[in-house]
Design an enzyme around this catalytic site. Structure first.
Site, short mmCIF file in Angstrom:
data_model
loop_
_atom_site.label_atom_id
_atom_site.label_comp_id
_atom_site.label_asym_id
_atom_site.label_seq_id
_atom_site.Cartn_x
_atom_site.Cartn_y
_atom_site.Cartn_z
CB ALA A 1 -7.68 -1.72 3.18
CD GLU B 1 -4.83 4.27 -0.49
OE1 GLU B 1 -4.15 4.81 -1.39
OE2 GLU B 1 -4.32 3.59 0.42
N GLY C 1 -3.04 0.02 1.36
CA GLY C 1 -2.59 -0.50 2.65
C GLY C 1 -1.39 -1.44 2.51
CD GLU D 1 -1.73 3.41 3.75
OE1 GLU D 1 -2.59 2.51 3.60
OE2 GLU D 1 -2.02 4.55 4.11
#
Ligand code: CAA
Length: 259
Positions: free
Chosen positions: A65, A133, A110, A113
């Site tokens: 992200a 993260e 992300g 993911e």
């Protein structure tokens, strides 16, 4: 389809989406995620498309992200907006057509993911997977703790989520995260070849197979097998089942009607 942060194009019966923010290693900004969702919807609605490939660059599938974009978010904003909840972020999990992730370079946070939300991952030999993260003061927010654990088991998932350690392609293949490793120079060509092969099969049967495999993650073995059996039986109502089996008996390639 014209976008700013992705490229979306058709390659025969395949919809190809290339994440395209090279300067930010394809960090998944709000705009990129919205464009990705729009492109996926476009390909889902296009009858000529039978399979979708999502890829990045040789250096990065996506490095997570967009940290710069989210770093100042308050709890109230994150919670109230259901930040990266069931909205554009998880659009790929709602696709009924198969979606292949062709991953080269970094697939972190992300990015990892997103790859795991696809139906399977073809990895370039330089691919690196991780959930870093924890090293920036948060935890995965788009399914990393759940999907990685289902892919690779508790021990490895826990170690990766607690330390941020990255897996290389060989380890990811051994652990069952990726279906195959391909020399990075050939990755896209191979992904498009596999996607084209899927797109030339019977569309309803492809959708059934995808639904049945996904059911394994949502239900008990007995219920999953029952679900599979019902779909298997219903495939006998399709002309494509007759064509496929007759073609086998007649020693010729099948010509599926529904694709
Ligand atoms: N968000 C925003 N920008 C990012 C980014 C990210 N996730 N990852 C890389 N970038 C940017 C860098 O800031 C840098 O930009 P500038 O040139 O403007 O400084 C550019 O991309 C190139 O990156 P680096 O200079 O850092 O490249 P490197 O080769 O030295 O390192 C890397 C590569 C190891 C991938 C490193 O960039 C990195 O650690 N990135 C962050 C990885 C990360 O923590 N991802 C998780 C994000 S949180 C998340 O994803 C939550 C969730 O569950 C959804």
């Amino acid at each position: 389809m014209a976008f700013e942060t992705i490229l979306a194009e058709t390659r025969g019966p395949v919809g190809l989406i290339t994440l395209n923010r090279p300067k930010a290693l394809n960090a998944l900004s709000k705009q990129l995620i919205a464009e990705l969702a729009e492109a996926l919807t476009g390909f889902e609605n296009d009858d000529a498309i039978g399979c979708i490939v999502i890829t990045g660059s040789e250096r990065a599938f996506a490095a997570g992200a967009d940290i710069k974009e989210m770093k100042d978010k308050s709890f109230v904003e994150a919670f109230s907006q259901n930040f990266i909840g069931l909205n554009d972020w998880e659009r790929v999990t709602l696709c009924r057509k198969p979606v292949i992730a062709a991953v080269a370079g970094y697939a972190l946070g992300g990015g990892c993911e997103l790859a795991m939300m696809c139906d399977f991952i073809l990895a370039g030999d330089n691919a690196r997977f991780g959930q870093p993260e924890i090293t920036i003061g948060t935890i995965p927010g788009s399914g990393g703790t759940q999907r990685l654990t289902r892919f690779v088991g508790k021990s490895k998932a826990m170690e990766m989520c607690l330390t941020g350690r990255q897996m290389d392609a060989a380890e990811a293949e051994r652990a069952g995260l990726v279906s195959r490793i391909i020399p990075v120079a050939d990755l896209l060509e191979e992904a498009l070849k596999v996607a084209t092969q899927i797109a030339t099969l019977s569309r309803p049967v492809v959708l059934m197979a995808k639904e049945a495999v996904n059911r394994a993650y949502e239900t008990t073995l007995a219920e999953g097998v029952k679900f599979e059996r019902r779909l298997f039986h219903s495939s006998f109502a399709l002309e494509d089942q007759k064509e496929g089996m007759n073609a086998f008996a007649e020693k010729r390639p099948p010509n599926f009607k529904h694709r």
